[in-house]
Scaffold this motif. Structure first.
Motif, PDB file in Angstrom:
ATOM      1  N   UNK A   1       1.905  -9.849  -6.381  1.00  0.00           N
ATOM      2  CA  UNK A   1       1.962  -8.612  -5.499  1.00  0.00           C
ATOM      3  C   UNK A   1       0.555  -8.000  -5.719  1.00  0.00           C
ATOM      4  N   UNK A   2      -0.255  -7.883  -4.540  1.00  0.00           N
ATOM      5  CA  UNK A   2      -1.488  -7.304  -4.631  1.00  0.00           C
ATOM      6  C   UNK A   2      -1.244  -5.860  -4.103  1.00  0.00           C
ATOM      7  N   UNK A   3      -1.968  -4.933  -4.852  1.00  0.00           N
ATOM      8  CA  UNK A   3      -2.039  -3.360  -4.551  1.00  0.00           C
ATOM      9  C   UNK A   3      -3.140  -3.182  -3.715  1.00  0.00           C
TER      10      UNK A   3
ATOM     11  N   UNK B   1       0.936  -1.172   0.054  1.00  0.00           N
ATOM     12  CA  UNK B   1      -0.270  -0.085  -0.044  1.00  0.00           C
ATOM     13  C   UNK B   1       0.858   1.217  -0.013  1.00  0.00           C
ATOM     14  N   UNK B   2       0.691   2.133  -1.118  1.00  0.00           N
ATOM     15  CA  UNK B   2       1.423   3.192  -1.332  1.00  0.00           C
ATOM     16  C   UNK B   2       3.067   2.930  -1.052  1.00  0.00           C
ATOM     17  N   UNK B   3       3.569   1.911  -1.989  1.00  0.00           N
ATOM     18  CA  UNK B   3       4.753   1.595  -2.280  1.00  0.00           C
ATOM     19  C   UNK B   3       5.411   0.958  -0.843  1.00  0.00           C
TER      20      UNK B   3
ATOM     21  N   UNK C   1      -9.691  -2.157   6.682  1.00  0.00           N
ATOM     22  CA  UNK C   1      -9.398  -0.703   6.314  1.00  0.00           C
ATOM     23  C   UNK C   1      -8.778  -0.624   5.066  1.00  0.00           C
ATOM     24  N   UNK C   2      -8.381  -1.788   4.257  1.00  0.00           N
ATOM     25  CA  UNK C   2      -7.923  -1.918   3.068  1.00  0.00           C
ATOM     26  C   UNK C   2      -8.007  -3.167   2.474  1.00  0.00           C
TER      27      UNK C   2
END
Length: 162
Positions: free
Chosen positions: A132-134, A42-44, A87-88
């Protein structure tokens, strides 16, 4: 030349052709499962303790990302749905790829019949070794006077709305 000696000459050739034909069939030469590494960002930044559900037509598997899980290979995509403490969330449909060796062996030697068998069993197809999951933050619910606000479902990436 007697018929028996002619048959004896062709037996080794037939056996060699049969073995060559079977070598192109991934159903016989490759495993039906594969270990994949699942990670979430999340956010790099990498995230820990993310629950991920992986699924295809052969089954469903759970992994706590980052982590490894053994899945059954198929020719169709592997869906990966990840969530972290409400939350994500993130979703990805990961395609499988046919291995070049098995593909050419099937096309050249078995005229494509082996490919159809491998496609139905998933043999000869691989998912990426690392998935990889964003992850995206859930949008906060907005409460309006007399409005629905908090009563409505909050859309999150990868969450189907019905």
């Amino acid at each position: 030349m007697p018929i028996t000696s002619r048959a004896a000459t062709f037996r080794p050739i037939a056996a060699a052709l049969l073995l060559a034909g079977l070598s192109g069939c991934a159903t016989l030469t490759e495993p039906a499962t594969q270990t994949v590494y699942v990670q979430a960002i999340e956010g790099h930044r990498p995230l820990a303790n993310v629950g991920c559900l992986l699924a295809n037509d052969a089954g469903r598997w759970y992994v706590n990302a980052p982590g490894r899980v053994v899945v059954t290979k198929r020719a169709w995509p592997l869906s990966v749905d990840c969530r972290k403490a409400g939350d994500a969330a993130g979703y990805e449909a990961v395609p499988s790829r046919a291995g070049a060796g098995a593909l050419w062996g099937n096309v050249v030697i078995s005229a494509g019949v082996g490919y159809l068998v491998d496609r139905n069993t998933g043999a000869g197809h691989d998912y990426p070794e690392t998935i990889t999951i964003v992850m995206k933050k859930a949008a906060p619910a907005v409460q309006e006077e007399g409005g629905a606000g908090a009563d409505e479902a909050v859309a999150v990436a990868g969450t189907p709305l019905y």
